[in-house]
Design a protein around this motif. Structure first.
Motif, PDB file in Angstrom:
ATOM      1  N   SER A 103      30.678   9.381   4.148  1.00 19.68           N
ATOM      2  CA  SER A 103      31.373  10.391   3.360  1.00 19.68           C
ATOM      3  C   SER A 103      32.665  10.740   4.087  1.00 19.68           C
ATOM      4  CB  SER A 103      30.493  11.632   3.165  1.00 19.68           C
ATOM      5  OG  SER A 103      30.204  12.234   4.411  1.00 19.68           O
TER       6      SER A 103
ATOM      7  N   THR B  57      28.616   4.017   0.398  1.00 14.81           N
ATOM      8  CA  THR B  57      27.672   5.065  -0.004  1.00 14.81           C
ATOM      9  C   THR B  57      26.473   5.176   0.912  1.00 14.81           C
ATOM     10  OG1 THR B  57      26.471   3.539  -1.475  1.00 14.81           O
ATOM     11  CG2 THR B  57      28.280   4.809  -2.448  1.00 14.81           C
ATOM     12  N   SER B  58      26.171   4.128   1.713  1.00  9.84           N
ATOM     13  CA  SER B  58      24.900   4.162   2.431  1.00  9.84           C
ATOM     14  C   SER B  58      24.947   3.318   3.701  1.00  9.84           C
ATOM     15  CB  SER B  58      23.785   3.636   1.518  1.00  9.84           C
ATOM     16  OG  SER B  58      22.540   3.676   2.178  1.00  9.84           O
TER      17      SER B  58
ATOM     18  N   ASN C 183      28.347  -1.414   1.581  1.00 12.36           N
ATOM     19  CA  ASN C 183      27.410  -0.672   2.427  1.00 12.36           C
ATOM     20  C   ASN C 183      27.094  -1.456   3.694  1.00 12.36           C
ATOM     21  OD1 ASN C 183      27.205   1.479   0.677  1.00 12.36           O
ATOM     22  ND2 ASN C 183      25.336   0.756  -0.302  1.00 12.36           N
TER      23      ASN C 183
ATOM     24  N   THR D 148      17.416   4.001  -0.346  1.00 11.37           N
ATOM     25  CA  THR D 148      18.250   4.273   0.815  1.00 11.37           C
ATOM     26  C   THR D 148      17.401   4.669   1.998  1.00 11.37           C
ATOM     27  OG1 THR D 148      18.511   6.589   0.141  1.00 11.37           O
ATOM     28  CG2 THR D 148      20.170   5.017  -0.605  1.00 11.37           C
TER      29      THR D 148
END
Length: 348
Positions: A20, A28-29, A280, A348
């Motif tokens: 983030s 995102t992950s 990712n 996740t």
């Protein structure tokens, strides 16, 4: 984390993954599942073993069975149906272990430098999920076949496969080069309604898998997750061109694996989504070994014939969809539902 830091003292360090903030490293992950184990003395560390998997370190991924307390030959489908299917590898090779250690150490350093820029992320809630989503086998599986670990002692070729680094570069030719079979199993099988929304790198992977299904004898697909949209996933796959008779749904599949021509097997953590196959952080191993490929082929065939199904969960409307659980520890769980950790549900 506070408890681990208290117990580990100076031996325990952690930093939030950079997923983030304006300068984040990963889309995102931070989704990788890897551990490097070493030995050392006198300040010199020597890497010895590498564990790599699709499995999270979570209760849903690690069934509470071991050889002493619950012999594998005695397991039933009822024993295991609430736990995820995952594929694992442990590699004893100093060079490969060091490759992954170097990546993890660099990730730690880079994420630590960006920690101050991270946006505060709320703790994701547990979910209340209808039991309908956890379909049992369409056939009666009384005795569950548990596969003993396969030990291969001879020297074999193993290729590290990482995202964002090289997943499409390795996996695209792997699939395109299939001559007789591709056995594909993944928690995710994301195909957008609007094909223009599919990232180019991911579209090439889907096109390659579809081409092989149309042109060689055995290309089968097992998938799981759709956040309650399994019927839509199935429909979109068929509309994209995949054969509906060679796609099956497995309610607790968390594996991300591909077996090609019964000679090569890819296993790891990359979900088949636009983010999972490129931006990712994830890791897999491409193992060139007929013995390893046969081992995972046998597991795939068991799942295809006994657990996976062409039936997907029915949509009973908004009152029967997955929803966030209340934070109150005494909140009542409605009949016909179970609590599932957010990470176990969304991969996740």
């Amino acid at each position: 984390m506070a408890t681990l830091k208290r117990d580990g003292g100076r031996r325990f360090q952690w930093t939030p993954a950079s997923v983030s903030g304006p300068g984040r490293l990963f889309a995102t992950s931070y989704h990788i599942k890897v551990a490097v184990l070493g030995t050392g003395g006198g300040g010199r560390l020597r890497d010895k073993r590498l564990w790599l998997s699709s499995g999270n370190w979570a209760s849903s991924n690690q069934a509470p069975f071991d050889d002493q307390d619950h012999p594998l030959e005695g397991l039933t489908w009822s024993d295991v149906k609430s736990y995820d299917r995952d594929w694992h590898a442990v590699v004893v090779n100093e060079k490969l272990a060091r490759v992954f250690r170097n990546h993890l150490e660099q990730d730690f350093k880079d994420c630590e430098e960006l920690a101050g820029q991270e946006a505060a992320a709320p703790m994701p809630p547990d979910l209340i999920v209808p039991e309908d989503y956890f379909l049992e086998a369409p056939r009666t599986v009384k005795k569950y076949h548990a596969f003993e670990p396969k030990v291969i002692t001879k020297r074999i070729r193993v290729q590290p496969v990482l995202t964002p680094d090289n997943y499409p570069d390795v996996v695209l030719p792997l699939i395109k080069g299939a001559i007789t079979s591709v056995l594909f199993i993944n928690q995710s099988f994301d195909i957008k309604d609007n094909e223009d929304d599919i990232p180019e790198h991911y579209r090439r992977l889907l096109d390659a898998l579809l081409d092989r299904q149309k042109n060689i004898s055995d290309v089968r697909i097992i998938f799981r997750s759709g956040f309650g949209k399994e019927r839509d996933i199935f429909r979109r796959a068929v509309e994209f061109g995949f054969d509906k008779n060679r796609i099956r749904f497995f309610g607790t599949c968390h594996t991300k694996g591909i077996v090609v021509d019964n000679k090569r097997v890819l296993l790891g953590s990359q979900n088949w989504t636009g983010a999972g196959t490129k931006p990712n952080r994830d890791a897999s191993l491409l193992i060139e070994s007929a013995e390893a490929a046969q081992y995972f082929t046998d597991i795939f065939e068991f799942d295809w014939n006994n657990v996976a199904t062409d039936r997907v969960p029915p949509d009973h409307g908004p009152t029967r969809r997955a929803r966030a659980a209340a934070r109150d520890e005494e909140a009542v769980i409605p009949a016909g539902f179970r609590v599932v950790p957010w990470g176990a549900w969304n991969g996740t």
